[in-house]
Design a protein around this motif. Structure first.
Motif, PDB file in Angstrom:
ATOM      1  N   UNK A  45      75.813  52.794  82.541  1.00 15.21           N
ATOM      2  CA  UNK A  45      75.068  53.966  82.988  1.00 15.21           C
ATOM      3  C   UNK A  45      73.581  53.671  82.946  1.00 15.21           C
ATOM      4  N   UNK A  46      72.834  54.259  83.895  1.00 15.79           N
ATOM      5  CA  UNK A  46      71.402  54.006  83.928  1.00 15.79           C
ATOM      6  C   UNK A  46      70.712  54.721  82.775  1.00 15.79           C
ATOM      7  N   UNK A  47      69.434  54.371  82.579  1.00 15.16           N
ATOM      8  CA  UNK A  47      68.704  54.851  81.409  1.00 15.16           C
ATOM      9  C   UNK A  47      68.580  56.367  81.394  1.00 15.16           C
ATOM     10  N   UNK A  48      68.377  56.992  82.535  1.00 16.06           N
ATOM     11  CA  UNK A  48      68.242  58.439  82.578  1.00 16.06           C
ATOM     12  C   UNK A  48      69.491  59.134  82.046  1.00 16.06           C
ATOM     13  N   UNK A  49      70.648  58.652  82.440  1.00 15.09           N
ATOM     14  CA  UNK A  49      71.900  59.256  81.984  1.00 15.09           C
ATOM     15  C   UNK A  49      72.138  58.984  80.502  1.00 15.09           C
ATOM     16  N   UNK A  50      71.749  57.805  80.056  1.00 21.68           N
ATOM     17  CA  UNK A  50      71.885  57.481  78.640  1.00 21.68           C
ATOM     18  C   UNK A  50      70.982  58.378  77.789  1.00 21.68           C
ATOM     19  N   UNK A  51      69.750  58.595  78.258  1.00 22.65           N
ATOM     20  CA  UNK A  51      68.831  59.469  77.525  1.00 22.65           C
ATOM     21  C   UNK A  51      69.344  60.908  77.510  1.00 22.65           C
TER      22      UNK A  51
ATOM     23  N   UNK B 165      80.423  60.733  74.167  1.00 19.09           N
ATOM     24  CA  UNK B 165      79.160  60.166  74.623  1.00 19.09           C
ATOM     25  C   UNK B 165      79.016  58.673  74.322  1.00 19.09           C
ATOM     26  N   UNK B 166      79.857  58.147  73.457  1.00 15.92           N
ATOM     27  CA  UNK B 166      79.793  56.729  73.125  1.00 15.92           C
ATOM     28  C   UNK B 166      79.834  55.820  74.339  1.00 15.92           C
ATOM     29  N   UNK B 167      80.745  56.053  75.285  1.00 14.51           N
ATOM     30  CA  UNK B 167      80.808  55.178  76.462  1.00 14.51           C
ATOM     31  C   UNK B 167      79.577  55.265  77.357  1.00 14.51           C
ATOM     32  N   UNK B 168      78.774  56.306  77.221  1.00 15.01           N
ATOM     33  CA  UNK B 168      77.594  56.463  78.069  1.00 15.01           C
ATOM     34  C   UNK B 168      76.360  55.833  77.436  1.00 15.01           C
ATOM     35  N   UNK B 169      76.036  56.256  76.216  1.00 14.83           N
ATOM     36  CA  UNK B 169      74.774  55.819  75.598  1.00 14.83           C
ATOM     37  C   UNK B 169      74.959  55.024  74.313  1.00 14.83           C
ATOM     38  N   UNK B 170      76.182  54.954  73.825  1.00 15.69           N
ATOM     39  CA  UNK B 170      76.415  54.364  72.514  1.00 15.69           C
ATOM     40  C   UNK B 170      76.468  55.411  71.426  1.00 15.69           C
TER      41      UNK B 170
ATOM     42  N   UNK C  50      85.347  54.031  65.356  1.00 15.75           N
ATOM     43  CA  UNK C  50      83.995  54.453  64.986  1.00 15.75           C
ATOM     44  C   UNK C  50      83.836  55.970  64.929  1.00 15.75           C
ATOM     45  N   UNK C  51      84.303  56.739  65.916  1.00 16.11           N
ATOM     46  CA  UNK C  51      84.114  58.194  65.826  1.00 16.11           C
ATOM     47  C   UNK C  51      84.693  58.802  64.548  1.00 16.11           C
ATOM     48  N   UNK C  52      85.919  58.439  64.218  1.00 11.63           N
ATOM     49  CA  UNK C  52      86.541  59.018  63.026  1.00 11.63           C
ATOM     50  C   UNK C  52      85.920  58.474  61.748  1.00 11.63           C
ATOM     51  N   UNK C  53      85.543  57.199  61.740  1.00 14.54           N
ATOM     52  CA  UNK C  53      84.942  56.624  60.535  1.00 14.54           C
ATOM     53  C   UNK C  53      83.590  57.253  60.233  1.00 14.54           C
ATOM     54  N   UNK C  54      82.771  57.447  61.261  1.00 11.78           N
ATOM     55  CA  UNK C  54      81.462  58.071  61.045  1.00 11.78           C
ATOM     56  C   UNK C  54      81.631  59.525  60.614  1.00 11.78           C
ATOM     57  N   UNK C  55      82.536  60.249  61.279  1.00 16.49           N
ATOM     58  CA  UNK C  55      82.785  61.634  60.888  1.00 16.49           C
ATOM     59  C   UNK C  55      83.257  61.750  59.453  1.00 16.49           C
ATOM     60  N   UNK C  56      84.159  60.868  59.053  1.00 17.13           N
ATOM     61  CA  UNK C  56      84.673  60.901  57.681  1.00 17.13           C
ATOM     62  C   UNK C  56      83.608  60.490  56.676  1.00 17.13           C
ATOM     63  N   UNK C  57      82.789  59.485  57.038  1.00 20.98           N
ATOM     64  CA  UNK C  57      81.742  59.059  56.111  1.00 20.98           C
ATOM     65  C   UNK C  57      80.753  60.185  55.846  1.00 20.98           C
ATOM     66  N   UNK C  58      80.283  60.841  56.903  1.00 24.26           N
ATOM     67  CA  UNK C  58      79.321  61.919  56.723  1.00 24.26           C
ATOM     68  C   UNK C  58      79.950  63.086  55.959  1.00 24.26           C
TER      69      UNK C  58
END
Length: 232
Positions: A3-9, A59-64, A151-159
């Motif tokens: 994705x281009x930078x505008x969409x990532x932002x 949003x991970x697949x778009x901007x990380x 990553x999504x579940x690990x970050x959610x669980x960590x927080x």
């Protein structure tokens, strides 16, 4: 798909806005529904952990799905994102966070513009933020190597866990800290306390990146391979 930078932002701004709206909004809701601080914190925790799983997944697949200037900083240091793009990411994250705070206030019919009076300062709070951010970055970098899909579940669980084992309730995010300074509600932080949090978060992130880089460095097997071949 790239994705281009505008969409990532746009993804970074929208994702951070929804994250902060959840943090602030669930804090307001929890505070209104219960006079018990522990119950209110639990409600705030569950909502935040849950929304992180959702936002990182979509949003991970778009901007990380960084939603966090120190995460972007670590990726920039590792040359996984260009410096200019990283600066724009951070700006989008902060702007999105502020928008999320305003959105939460509007939903609960509160004054849009506020300044928090909640004191969050001192060595214990700063150490807690360094530890919280260290663990967050460690989780992300380790998962990127071994379990990207988790990553999504690990970050959610960590927080979710860090809300309870850190004295600061784990902001672990400069954009969120800035946004929460503009809310004099359950999840707020006094503006004068924000710089200390940000410094601690940057330190925690850098330590995590350095340690992870050392732990995950590829082992040089050239010497042992040569030795084995020489004895054949």
């Amino acid at each position: 798909m790239t994705f281009d930078l505008k969409r990532r932002l746009a993804a970074e701004a929208l994702g951070t806005a929804l994250l902060v709206a959840t943090v602030v909004g669930s804090g307001i809701m929890a505070d209104r529904l219960s006079d018990d601080g522990a119950v209110s914190l639990l409600g705030n925790t569950v909502a935040t952990g849950a929304i992180l799983v959702v936002l990182i997944t979509i949003f991970g697949p778009i901007s990380g799905a960084h939603f966090n200037p120190v995460v972007t900083m670590v990726f920039a240091a590792g040359r996984k994102i260009e410096a200019f793009a990283a600066m724009l990411y951070a700006a989008a994250q902060i702007a999105g966070g502020v928008a999320g705070t305003l959105m939460a206030h509007a939903m609960f019919d509160l004054p849009l513009l506020q300044v928090s009076e909640t004191v969050r300062t001192g060595a214990g709070q700063w150490l807690a933020e360094a530890v919280a951010t260290f663990g967050l970055v460690l989780t992300i970098l380790m998962a990127l190597r071994f379990r990207t899909e988790a990553i999504p579940s690990l970050v959610g669980l960590y927080i979710t866990a860090a809300y309870w084992f850190t004295a600061s309730t784990s902001f672990a995010n400069p954009a969120v800290a800035v946004a929460r300074a503009l809310s004099n509600t359950f999840s707020g932080i006094r503006p004068t306390d924000v710089p200390g949090f940000i410094v601690a978060e940057v330190i925690g992130a850098l330590v995590a990146a350095t340690l992870t880089g050392w732990m995950l460095a590829e082992r040089n097997t050239a010497t042992s391979t040569t030795t084995v071949k020489g004895t054949e």
